[in-house]
Design an enzyme around this catalytic site. Structure first.
Site, PDB file in Angstrom:
ATOM      1  N   LYS A  16     -23.105  13.227  20.891  1.00 36.38           N
ATOM      2  CA  LYS A  16     -24.510  12.808  20.850  1.00 36.38           C
ATOM      3  C   LYS A  16     -24.849  12.069  19.561  1.00 36.38           C
ATOM      4  O   LYS A  16     -25.842  11.356  19.499  1.00 36.38           O
ATOM      5  CB  LYS A  16     -25.411  14.013  21.041  1.00 36.38           C
ATOM      6  CG  LYS A  16     -25.137  14.650  22.403  1.00 36.38           C
ATOM      7  CD  LYS A  16     -26.222  15.531  22.872  1.00 36.38           C
ATOM      8  CE  LYS A  16     -25.819  16.142  24.196  1.00 36.38           C
ATOM      9  NZ  LYS A  16     -26.793  15.904  25.231  1.00 36.38           N
ATOM     10  N   ASN A  63     -36.444  25.147  33.769  1.00 35.79           N
ATOM     11  CA  ASN A  63     -35.631  26.237  33.220  1.00 35.79           C
ATOM     12  C   ASN A  63     -36.557  27.230  32.522  1.00 35.79           C
ATOM     13  O   ASN A  63     -37.775  27.045  32.522  1.00 35.79           O
ATOM     14  CB  ASN A  63     -34.575  25.675  32.265  1.00 35.79           C
ATOM     15  CG  ASN A  63     -35.213  24.848  31.169  1.00 35.79           C
ATOM     16  OD1 ASN A  63     -35.966  25.354  30.354  1.00 35.79           O
ATOM     17  ND2 ASN A  63     -34.946  23.546  31.174  1.00 35.79           N
ATOM     18  N   PHE A 119     -30.567  20.774  19.928  1.00 33.42           N
ATOM     19  CA  PHE A 119     -30.369  22.166  20.341  1.00 33.42           C
ATOM     20  C   PHE A 119     -29.473  22.154  21.569  1.00 33.42           C
ATOM     21  O   PHE A 119     -29.628  21.293  22.436  1.00 33.42           O
ATOM     22  CB  PHE A 119     -31.715  22.801  20.727  1.00 33.42           C
ATOM     23  CG  PHE A 119     -32.267  23.725  19.685  1.00 33.42           C
ATOM     24  CD1 PHE A 119     -32.698  23.233  18.468  1.00 33.42           C
ATOM     25  CD2 PHE A 119     -32.370  25.092  19.930  1.00 33.42           C
ATOM     26  CE1 PHE A 119     -33.218  24.082  17.507  1.00 33.42           C
ATOM     27  CE2 PHE A 119     -32.887  25.957  18.976  1.00 33.42           C
ATOM     28  CZ  PHE A 119     -33.313  25.457  17.756  1.00 33.42           C
ATOM     29  N   PRO A 157     -31.943  11.174  31.882  1.00 28.24           N
ATOM     30  CA  PRO A 157     -31.353  10.488  30.724  1.00 28.24           C
ATOM     31  C   PRO A 157     -31.096  11.472  29.582  1.00 28.24           C
ATOM     32  O   PRO A 157     -31.811  12.472  29.453  1.00 28.24           O
ATOM     33  CB  PRO A 157     -32.426   9.464  30.332  1.00 28.24           C
ATOM     34  CG  PRO A 157     -33.650   9.831  31.078  1.00 28.24           C
ATOM     35  CD  PRO A 157     -33.274  10.721  32.213  1.00 28.24           C
ATOM     36  N   ASP A 158     -30.070  11.191  28.774  1.00 33.14           N
ATOM     37  CA  ASP A 158     -29.750  12.061  27.642  1.00 33.14           C
ATOM     38  C   ASP A 158     -30.656  11.665  26.467  1.00 33.14           C
ATOM     39  O   ASP A 158     -30.407  10.682  25.759  1.00 33.14           O
ATOM     40  CB  ASP A 158     -28.268  11.890  27.280  1.00 33.14           C
ATOM     41  CG  ASP A 158     -27.829  12.907  26.236  1.00 33.14           C
ATOM     42  OD1 ASP A 158     -28.686  13.338  25.433  1.00 33.14           O
ATOM     43  OD2 ASP A 158     -26.641  13.266  26.221  1.00 33.14           O
ATOM     44  N   LEU A 159     -31.713  12.428  26.281  1.00 31.36           N
ATOM     45  CA  LEU A 159     -32.737  12.070  25.286  1.00 31.36           C
ATOM     46  C   LEU A 159     -32.179  12.068  23.865  1.00 31.36           C
ATOM     47  O   LEU A 159     -32.488  11.185  23.061  1.00 31.36           O
ATOM     48  CB  LEU A 159     -33.928  13.040  25.382  1.00 31.36           C
ATOM     49  CG  LEU A 159     -35.034  12.679  26.363  1.00 31.36           C
ATOM     50  CD1 LEU A 159     -34.544  12.405  27.761  1.00 31.36           C
ATOM     51  CD2 LEU A 159     -36.107  13.752  26.397  1.00 31.36           C
TER      52      LEU A 159
END
Ligand SMILES: Cc1cc2nc3c(=O)[nH]c(=O)nc-3n(C[C@H](O)[C@H](O)[C@H](O)COP(=O)(O)O)c2cc1C
Length: 429
Positions: free
Chosen positions: A360, A221, A339, A320-322
Protein backbone atom coordinates in the site's frame (compact mmCIF):
# COMPACT_ATOMS: atom_id res chain seq x y z
CA UNK A 1 -7.44 -2.35 33.20
CA UNK A 2 -8.01 0.63 35.61
CA UNK A 3 -9.51 3.69 33.88
CA UNK A 4 -7.26 6.74 33.36
CA UNK A 5 -9.17 8.85 35.87
CA UNK A 6 -9.03 6.40 38.78
CA UNK A 7 -7.55 8.14 41.83
CA UNK A 8 -6.79 11.38 39.95
CA UNK A 9 -7.42 14.62 41.83
CA UNK A 10 -9.69 16.77 39.70
CA UNK A 11 -10.72 20.27 40.80
CA UNK A 12 -13.91 21.26 38.97
CA UNK A 13 -14.63 24.99 39.02
CA UNK A 14 -17.81 26.66 37.80
CA UNK A 15 -18.06 30.38 37.06
CA UNK A 16 -21.15 32.50 36.43
CA UNK A 17 -22.61 31.13 33.21
CA UNK A 18 -26.03 29.54 32.97
CA UNK A 19 -24.18 26.46 31.67
CA UNK A 20 -23.19 25.89 35.32
CA UNK A 21 -26.43 23.91 35.58
CA UNK A 22 -24.54 21.17 33.65
CA UNK A 23 -21.53 21.13 36.00
CA UNK A 24 -23.15 18.55 38.33
CA UNK A 25 -23.41 16.13 35.38
CA UNK A 26 -19.68 16.50 34.78
CA UNK A 27 -18.86 16.01 38.47
CA UNK A 28 -21.04 12.91 38.61
CA UNK A 29 -19.38 11.45 35.48
CA UNK A 30 -15.86 12.11 36.82
CA UNK A 31 -16.69 10.52 40.18
CA UNK A 32 -18.17 7.47 38.43
CA UNK A 33 -14.95 7.21 36.40
CA UNK A 34 -13.00 6.95 39.67
CA UNK A 35 -11.65 10.51 40.00
CA UNK A 36 -11.39 12.22 43.40
CA UNK A 37 -13.27 15.44 42.78
CA UNK A 38 -13.37 18.76 44.61
CA UNK A 39 -15.67 21.57 43.48
CA UNK A 40 -15.37 25.32 43.56
CA UNK A 41 -17.95 27.95 42.62
CA UNK A 42 -17.62 31.69 42.08
CA UNK A 43 -20.22 33.91 43.79
CA UNK A 44 -22.13 34.23 40.48
CA UNK A 45 -22.03 30.49 39.82
CA UNK A 46 -23.35 29.92 43.34
CA UNK A 47 -26.52 31.71 42.29
CA UNK A 48 -26.93 29.51 39.20
CA UNK A 49 -26.02 26.04 40.46
CA UNK A 50 -26.46 24.48 43.88
CA UNK A 51 -23.23 24.16 45.88
CA UNK A 52 -25.08 21.51 47.92
CA UNK A 53 -25.64 19.45 44.75
CA UNK A 54 -21.95 19.73 43.85
CA UNK A 55 -20.93 18.79 47.40
CA UNK A 56 -23.22 15.73 47.37
CA UNK A 57 -22.04 14.56 43.96
CA UNK A 58 -18.34 15.07 44.76
CA UNK A 59 -18.78 13.66 48.30
CA UNK A 60 -16.93 16.70 49.65
CA UNK A 61 -17.51 20.30 50.72
CA UNK A 62 -17.95 22.62 47.71
CA UNK A 63 -15.63 25.62 48.08
CA UNK A 64 -16.71 29.23 47.58
CA UNK A 65 -15.03 32.62 48.04
CA UNK A 66 -16.01 32.85 51.73
CA UNK A 67 -13.91 29.74 52.51
CA UNK A 68 -10.75 31.67 51.65
CA UNK A 69 -11.16 33.81 54.75
CA UNK A 70 -11.72 30.98 57.24
CA UNK A 71 -9.32 31.83 60.15
CA UNK A 72 -8.91 28.14 61.02
CA UNK A 73 -6.98 27.52 57.78
CA UNK A 74 -3.24 27.39 58.30
CA UNK A 75 -2.46 27.56 54.55
CA UNK A 76 -4.21 29.73 51.96
CA UNK A 77 -7.04 27.74 50.39
CA UNK A 78 -6.16 28.74 46.81
CA UNK A 79 -2.64 27.33 47.26
CA UNK A 80 -3.94 24.16 48.92
CA UNK A 81 -6.37 23.52 46.07
CA UNK A 82 -3.88 24.45 43.35
CA UNK A 83 -1.35 22.00 44.81
CA UNK A 84 -3.90 19.25 45.55
CA UNK A 85 -5.15 19.03 41.96
CA UNK A 86 -3.71 16.84 39.19
CA UNK A 87 -6.05 18.63 36.81
CA UNK A 88 -8.18 21.76 37.03
CA UNK A 89 -11.36 21.89 34.94
CA UNK A 90 -13.13 25.22 34.50
CA UNK A 91 -16.59 24.39 33.20
CA UNK A 92 -18.16 26.76 32.49
CA UNK A 93 -15.68 29.59 32.09
CA UNK A 94 -17.49 32.96 32.03
CA UNK A 95 -16.29 36.06 30.18
CA UNK A 96 -15.46 37.71 33.53
CA UNK A 97 -13.37 34.81 34.83
CA UNK A 98 -11.63 34.60 31.46
CA UNK A 99 -10.85 38.31 31.66
CA UNK A 100 -9.44 38.06 35.19
CA UNK A 101 -7.26 35.09 34.26
CA UNK A 102 -5.93 36.69 31.08
CA UNK A 103 -5.00 39.85 33.00
CA UNK A 104 -3.28 37.93 35.79
CA UNK A 105 -5.82 39.05 38.38
CA UNK A 106 -6.21 36.98 41.54
CA UNK A 107 -9.57 38.49 42.49
CA UNK A 108 -11.60 35.68 44.09
CA UNK A 109 -10.85 32.04 44.90
CA UNK A 110 -11.05 30.68 41.34
CA UNK A 111 -8.89 33.48 39.90
CA UNK A 112 -6.20 32.86 42.55
CA UNK A 113 -6.28 29.09 41.96
CA UNK A 114 -5.81 29.67 38.22
CA UNK A 115 -2.72 31.76 38.86
CA UNK A 116 -1.32 29.41 41.50
CA UNK A 117 -1.79 26.09 39.73
CA UNK A 118 0.99 24.37 37.81
CA UNK A 119 -1.09 21.44 36.51
CA UNK A 120 -3.05 21.30 33.22
CA UNK A 121 -6.23 23.37 33.07
CA UNK A 122 -9.08 22.18 30.87
CA UNK A 123 -11.17 25.21 29.95
CA UNK A 124 -14.73 25.17 28.59
CA UNK A 125 -16.06 28.71 27.98
CA UNK A 126 -19.80 29.35 27.69
CA UNK A 127 -21.60 32.56 26.85
CA UNK A 128 -23.97 34.30 24.46
CA UNK A 129 -22.74 34.32 20.83
CA UNK A 130 -22.19 38.08 20.67
CA UNK A 131 -20.25 37.98 23.94
CA UNK A 132 -18.11 35.10 22.68
CA UNK A 133 -17.28 36.85 19.41
CA UNK A 134 -16.56 40.19 21.09
CA UNK A 135 -12.99 41.22 20.24
CA UNK A 136 -12.13 41.70 23.92
CA UNK A 137 -13.26 38.16 24.79
CA UNK A 138 -11.46 36.70 21.77
CA UNK A 139 -8.32 38.59 22.74
CA UNK A 140 -8.50 37.21 26.30
CA UNK A 141 -9.13 33.71 24.90
CA UNK A 142 -5.99 33.94 22.77
CA UNK A 143 -4.00 35.11 25.79
CA UNK A 144 -5.04 32.23 28.08
CA UNK A 145 -4.36 29.67 25.36
CA UNK A 146 -0.75 30.81 25.38
CA UNK A 147 -0.44 29.93 29.10
CA UNK A 148 1.40 26.65 29.79
CA UNK A 149 -0.82 23.62 30.40
CA UNK A 150 -4.03 25.16 29.08
CA UNK A 151 -6.21 22.74 27.12
CA UNK A 152 -9.01 24.67 25.41
CA UNK A 153 -12.41 23.14 24.66
CA UNK A 154 -14.05 25.55 22.25
CA UNK A 155 -17.72 26.31 22.82
CA UNK A 156 -20.05 24.46 20.49
CA UNK A 157 -22.75 25.95 18.30
CA UNK A 158 -26.42 25.41 19.09
CA UNK A 159 -29.47 26.82 20.82
CA UNK A 160 -28.40 28.98 23.76
CA UNK A 161 -30.34 29.81 26.92
CA UNK A 162 -30.80 33.34 25.55
CA UNK A 163 -32.86 31.78 22.69
CA UNK A 164 -30.17 32.56 20.19
CA UNK A 165 -28.61 29.95 17.92
CA UNK A 166 -24.86 30.23 17.50
CA UNK A 167 -21.46 29.65 19.08
CA UNK A 168 -21.23 29.80 22.85
CA UNK A 169 -22.65 26.53 24.20
CA UNK A 170 -20.36 24.91 26.75
CA UNK A 171 -18.69 21.71 25.52
CA UNK A 172 -20.84 18.74 26.49
CA UNK A 173 -19.97 17.26 29.93
CA UNK A 174 -19.36 13.89 28.19
CA UNK A 175 -16.76 15.52 25.97
CA UNK A 176 -15.12 17.26 28.94
CA UNK A 177 -14.92 13.93 30.76
CA UNK A 178 -13.44 12.32 27.65
CA UNK A 179 -10.87 15.13 27.38
CA UNK A 180 -9.88 14.66 31.03
CA UNK A 181 -9.52 10.90 30.48
CA UNK A 182 -7.52 11.54 27.30
CA UNK A 183 -5.05 13.79 29.13
CA UNK A 184 -4.32 11.07 31.68
CA UNK A 185 -4.03 8.42 28.96
CA UNK A 186 -0.80 9.83 27.59
CA UNK A 187 2.07 7.54 28.52
CA UNK A 188 4.61 10.29 29.17
CA UNK A 189 3.05 11.86 32.27
CA UNK A 190 4.96 15.13 31.92
CA UNK A 191 3.57 15.70 28.44
CA UNK A 192 -0.13 15.35 29.17
CA UNK A 193 -1.05 18.84 28.01
CA UNK A 194 1.56 19.20 25.24
CA UNK A 195 0.08 20.63 22.05
CA UNK A 196 2.66 19.10 19.72
CA UNK A 197 0.16 18.85 16.82
CA UNK A 198 -0.57 22.61 16.90
CA UNK A 199 -0.76 24.00 13.37
CA UNK A 200 -1.00 20.54 11.74
CA UNK A 201 -3.94 19.44 9.61
CA UNK A 202 -5.04 15.86 10.13
CA UNK A 203 -7.76 13.86 8.42
CA UNK A 204 -9.07 10.75 10.17
CA UNK A 205 -11.41 8.22 8.59
CA UNK A 206 -13.56 6.18 10.95
CA UNK A 207 -16.32 3.60 11.14
CA UNK A 208 -17.52 1.12 8.57
CA UNK A 209 -18.77 1.98 5.10
CA UNK A 210 -22.07 0.57 3.82
CA UNK A 211 -22.41 -0.85 0.33
CA UNK A 212 -26.02 -1.31 -0.76
CA UNK A 213 -27.17 -4.83 -1.64
CA UNK A 214 -30.62 -3.62 -2.61
CA UNK A 215 -32.80 -0.75 -1.46
CA UNK A 216 -33.09 -2.13 2.08
CA UNK A 217 -29.98 -4.19 2.75
CA UNK A 218 -26.31 -3.31 3.05
CA UNK A 219 -22.93 -5.05 3.15
CA UNK A 220 -20.87 -3.73 6.05
CA UNK A 221 -18.76 -4.84 9.04
CA UNK A 222 -18.78 -4.50 12.83
CA UNK A 223 -16.60 -1.37 13.11
CA UNK A 224 -18.21 1.19 15.46
CA UNK A 225 -15.92 4.15 14.74
CA UNK A 226 -14.73 4.21 18.36
CA UNK A 227 -10.97 4.05 17.58
CA UNK A 228 -11.08 6.63 14.78
CA UNK A 229 -13.22 9.12 16.67
CA UNK A 230 -10.96 8.89 19.74
CA UNK A 231 -7.88 9.35 17.56
CA UNK A 232 -9.47 12.46 16.04
CA UNK A 233 -10.47 13.91 19.42
CA UNK A 234 -7.06 13.21 21.01
CA UNK A 235 -5.35 14.88 18.04
CA UNK A 236 -7.57 17.92 18.51
CA UNK A 237 -6.61 18.09 22.21
CA UNK A 238 -2.97 17.94 21.11
CA UNK A 239 -3.59 21.01 18.95
CA UNK A 240 -4.31 19.58 15.48
CA UNK A 241 -7.00 20.90 13.19
CA UNK A 242 -8.94 17.72 12.54
CA UNK A 243 -11.39 16.59 9.90
CA UNK A 244 -13.25 13.33 10.40
CA UNK A 245 -14.73 11.50 7.45
CA UNK A 246 -16.87 8.69 8.74
CA UNK A 247 -19.34 6.06 7.70
CA UNK A 248 -22.23 5.19 10.02
CA UNK A 249 -20.76 5.16 13.55
CA UNK A 250 -22.08 4.36 17.00
CA UNK A 251 -20.20 6.48 19.52
CA UNK A 252 -21.67 9.05 21.93
CA UNK A 253 -22.54 12.13 19.85
CA UNK A 254 -20.60 14.61 22.07
CA UNK A 255 -17.36 12.78 21.25
CA UNK A 256 -17.52 14.30 17.77
CA UNK A 257 -18.01 17.87 19.04
CA UNK A 258 -15.37 20.38 17.97
CA UNK A 259 -14.28 18.34 14.97
CA UNK A 260 -15.30 18.98 11.37
CA UNK A 261 -17.28 15.82 10.59
CA UNK A 262 -18.05 14.69 7.05
CA UNK A 263 -20.53 11.81 7.16
CA UNK A 264 -20.53 9.43 4.19
CA UNK A 265 -22.07 6.04 3.49
CA UNK A 266 -20.13 4.22 0.76
CA UNK A 267 -16.44 3.69 -0.01
CA UNK A 268 -16.84 5.82 -3.14
CA UNK A 269 -18.14 8.76 -1.12
CA UNK A 270 -15.31 8.37 1.38
CA UNK A 271 -12.75 8.28 -1.41
CA UNK A 272 -14.11 11.49 -2.98
CA UNK A 273 -13.82 13.35 0.33
CA UNK A 274 -10.32 12.04 0.93
CA UNK A 275 -9.00 12.85 -2.53
CA UNK A 276 -10.58 16.35 -2.55
CA UNK A 277 -8.96 17.24 0.75
CA UNK A 278 -5.71 15.30 0.54
CA UNK A 279 -3.54 18.11 -0.92
CA UNK A 280 -3.95 20.38 2.12
CA UNK A 281 -3.29 17.76 4.82
CA UNK A 282 -0.15 17.10 6.86
CA UNK A 283 -1.29 13.62 7.85
CA UNK A 284 -4.04 11.09 7.27
CA UNK A 285 -5.06 8.24 9.59
CA UNK A 286 -7.14 5.66 7.73
CA UNK A 287 -8.89 3.98 10.64
CA UNK A 288 -12.15 3.29 8.76
CA UNK A 289 -13.06 -0.32 8.05
CA UNK A 290 -14.06 0.04 4.43
CA UNK A 291 -16.45 -2.71 3.23
CA UNK A 292 -14.70 -5.02 0.78
CA UNK A 293 -17.19 -5.48 -2.04
CA UNK A 294 -19.79 -3.43 -3.85
CA UNK A 295 -22.41 -4.17 -6.44
CA UNK A 296 -21.76 -3.08 -9.99
CA UNK A 297 -25.40 -2.03 -10.36
CA UNK A 298 -27.51 -0.20 -7.86
CA UNK A 299 -30.90 -1.84 -7.18
CA UNK A 300 -33.65 0.64 -6.43
CA UNK A 301 -36.03 -2.03 -5.13
CA UNK A 302 -35.99 -4.56 -2.31
CA UNK A 303 -35.65 -8.09 -3.61
CA UNK A 304 -37.60 -10.88 -1.94
CA UNK A 305 -36.05 -13.29 0.55
CA UNK A 306 -36.33 -16.01 -2.11
CA UNK A 307 -34.40 -13.95 -4.73
CA UNK A 308 -31.70 -12.93 -2.26
CA UNK A 309 -29.34 -15.95 -2.58
CA UNK A 310 -29.15 -15.42 -6.34
CA UNK A 311 -28.48 -11.70 -5.90
CA UNK A 312 -25.74 -12.34 -3.33
CA UNK A 313 -24.03 -14.92 -5.54
CA UNK A 314 -22.99 -12.59 -8.36
CA UNK A 315 -22.60 -8.97 -9.49
CA UNK A 316 -19.98 -7.96 -6.91
CA UNK A 317 -16.66 -6.19 -7.44
CA UNK A 318 -13.87 -5.07 -5.11
CA UNK A 319 -14.23 -1.55 -3.69
CA UNK A 320 -11.31 0.75 -4.60
CA UNK A 321 -8.28 0.50 -2.30
CA UNK A 322 -8.53 3.86 -0.53
CA UNK A 323 -5.24 3.59 1.33
CA UNK A 324 -3.23 2.64 -1.78
CA UNK A 325 -4.82 5.52 -3.72
CA UNK A 326 -3.95 8.01 -0.98
CA UNK A 327 -0.42 6.71 -0.90
CA UNK A 328 -0.05 7.08 -4.66
CA UNK A 329 -1.24 10.68 -4.73
CA UNK A 330 0.21 12.03 -1.53
CA UNK A 331 2.18 15.24 -1.55
CA UNK A 332 5.74 15.25 -0.24
CA UNK A 333 5.96 15.12 3.54
CA UNK A 334 2.38 13.92 4.12
CA UNK A 335 2.24 11.13 6.70
CA UNK A 336 -0.05 8.20 6.12
CA UNK A 337 -1.20 5.66 8.72
CA UNK A 338 -3.23 2.62 7.69
CA UNK A 339 -5.15 0.09 9.78
CA UNK A 340 -5.44 -3.60 8.96
CA UNK A 341 -8.07 -5.62 10.80
CA UNK A 342 -6.68 -9.18 10.64
CA UNK A 343 -7.25 -12.54 12.29
CA UNK A 344 -4.84 -15.41 12.91
CA UNK A 345 -1.57 -16.35 14.63
CA UNK A 346 0.82 -13.57 15.73
CA UNK A 347 3.64 -14.36 13.29
CA UNK A 348 1.26 -14.70 10.34
CA UNK A 349 -0.44 -11.42 11.23
CA UNK A 350 2.84 -9.53 11.35
CA UNK A 351 3.92 -11.06 8.02
CA UNK A 352 0.57 -10.12 6.43
CA UNK A 353 0.89 -6.65 7.90
CA UNK A 354 4.39 -6.17 6.46
CA UNK A 355 3.19 -7.29 3.04
CA UNK A 356 0.26 -4.85 3.24
CA UNK A 357 2.51 -2.00 4.35
CA UNK A 358 4.78 -2.56 1.33
CA UNK A 359 1.91 -3.07 -1.10
CA UNK A 360 0.00 0.00 0.00
CA UNK A 361 2.98 2.29 0.41
CA UNK A 362 1.86 4.03 3.61
CA UNK A 363 4.37 5.06 6.32
CA UNK A 364 2.81 3.17 9.22
CA UNK A 365 0.41 0.27 9.49
CA UNK A 366 -1.46 -0.72 12.64
CA UNK A 367 -2.09 -4.47 12.60
CA UNK A 368 -5.24 -4.88 14.58
CA UNK A 369 -6.19 -8.46 15.50
CA UNK A 370 -9.95 -8.65 15.72
CA UNK A 371 -10.16 -12.24 16.93
CA UNK A 372 -8.84 -11.63 20.49
CA UNK A 373 -11.07 -11.29 23.53
CA UNK A 374 -11.64 -7.71 24.79
CA UNK A 375 -10.09 -5.83 21.89
CA UNK A 376 -11.00 -4.57 18.44
CA UNK A 377 -14.44 -3.77 17.03
CA UNK A 378 -16.74 -2.24 19.65
CA UNK A 379 -14.38 -2.82 22.62
CA UNK A 380 -12.82 -0.14 24.85
CA UNK A 381 -9.35 -1.61 24.38
CA UNK A 382 -7.09 -2.42 21.49
CA UNK A 383 -3.74 -4.01 20.83
CA UNK A 384 -1.58 -5.43 18.05
CA UNK A 385 1.54 -4.28 16.24
CA UNK A 386 2.49 -0.96 14.77
CA UNK A 387 4.66 -1.48 11.73
CA UNK A 388 7.10 0.88 10.05
CA UNK A 389 9.15 -0.06 6.98
CA UNK A 390 12.07 -1.34 9.04
CA UNK A 391 10.62 -1.89 12.49
CA UNK A 392 7.81 -3.65 14.38
CA UNK A 393 6.49 -2.29 17.64
CA UNK A 394 4.26 -4.45 19.80
CA UNK A 395 1.23 -2.60 21.16
CA UNK A 396 0.06 -4.61 24.18
CA UNK A 397 -3.61 -4.49 25.17
CA UNK A 398 -4.32 -0.85 26.11
CA UNK A 399 -7.27 1.56 26.15
CA UNK A 400 -8.17 3.05 22.80
CA UNK A 401 -7.33 6.49 24.24
CA UNK A 402 -3.79 5.38 25.06
CA UNK A 403 -3.48 3.79 21.64
CA UNK A 404 -4.67 7.03 20.04
CA UNK A 405 -1.82 8.88 21.79
CA UNK A 406 0.77 6.28 20.78
CA UNK A 407 -0.33 6.33 17.15
CA UNK A 408 -0.19 10.12 17.14
CA UNK A 409 3.31 9.98 18.66
CA UNK A 410 4.46 7.65 15.87
CA UNK A 411 2.77 9.72 13.14
CA UNK A 412 4.30 12.89 14.52
CA UNK A 413 7.78 11.37 14.51
CA UNK A 414 7.31 10.02 11.00
CA UNK A 415 6.08 13.44 9.85
CA UNK A 416 9.05 15.26 11.37
CA UNK A 417 11.49 12.76 9.86
CA UNK A 418 9.86 13.12 6.43
CA UNK A 419 9.94 16.91 6.67
CA UNK A 420 13.62 16.81 7.65
CA UNK A 421 14.37 14.46 4.73
CA UNK A 422 12.47 16.77 2.35
CA UNK A 423 14.61 19.66 3.63
CA UNK A 424 17.72 17.61 2.84
CA UNK A 425 18.71 17.42 6.50
CA UNK A 426 19.74 14.10 7.99
CA UNK A 427 17.70 14.22 11.17
CA UNK A 428 16.56 11.00 12.76
CA UNK A 429 14.43 10.11 15.78
C1 LIG B 1 -28.85 34.30 34.39
C2 LIG B 1 -27.47 34.71 34.03
C3 LIG B 1 -26.79 33.98 33.09
C4 LIG B 1 -25.51 34.35 32.72
N1 LIG B 1 -24.85 33.61 31.78
C5 LIG B 1 -23.59 33.94 31.45
C6 LIG B 1 -22.88 33.16 30.52
O1 LIG B 1 -23.38 32.17 29.97
N2 LIG B 1 -21.61 33.50 30.25
C7 LIG B 1 -20.99 34.57 30.83
O2 LIG B 1 -19.82 34.82 30.54
N3 LIG B 1 -21.65 35.35 31.70
C8 LIG B 1 -22.94 35.06 32.03
N4 LIG B 1 -23.61 35.83 32.93
C9 LIG B 1 -22.93 37.01 33.50
C10 LIG B 1 -21.97 36.60 34.60
O3 LIG B 1 -22.64 35.87 35.60
C11 LIG B 1 -21.30 37.84 35.19
O4 LIG B 1 -20.46 38.39 34.21
C12 LIG B 1 -20.49 37.53 36.42
O5 LIG B 1 -19.79 38.69 36.79
C13 LIG B 1 -19.53 36.40 36.24
O6 LIG B 1 -18.70 36.29 37.36
P1 LIG B 1 -17.69 35.09 37.60
O7 LIG B 1 -16.88 34.95 36.38
O8 LIG B 1 -16.91 35.49 38.78
O9 LIG B 1 -18.51 33.88 37.89
C14 LIG B 1 -24.91 35.48 33.31
C15 LIG B 1 -25.59 36.19 34.27
C16 LIG B 1 -26.85 35.81 34.62
C17 LIG B 1 -27.58 36.63 35.66
Amino acid sequence: MPGPLVGRHVLVAASGSIAAVKTPLLVSALVKAGAVVRCLVTPSAERLVSAVALASLSRHHCYCDGDQWDPSRSRPLHIELAEWADLVVVAPMSASTLSRWSQGSGEGLLASVLLATEVPVLVAPAMNTAMWHHPAVQQNWRVVQSFPGVVPLLPASGLLACDRRGDGRMADPMLIELAAAALFSRSEEGAIADRDWEGKHLMVSAGATHEPIDQARVLTNRSTGHMGVLLAQVARLRGATVQLVHGPISVPEPWCEGIECIPVTTADEMQRVLSDRQPSLDAIAMVAAVADLRRAERLETKVSKQQLPELLASGWSQVPDLLAALSKHRPRGQTLLGFAALAGEDAALIAQGKAKLDAKGCDLLMVNPIDRLGQGFGDQANGGWLLGHDWTHEMPLMSKLTMAHQLLDAMYQSHIAAAAAADGRNESW
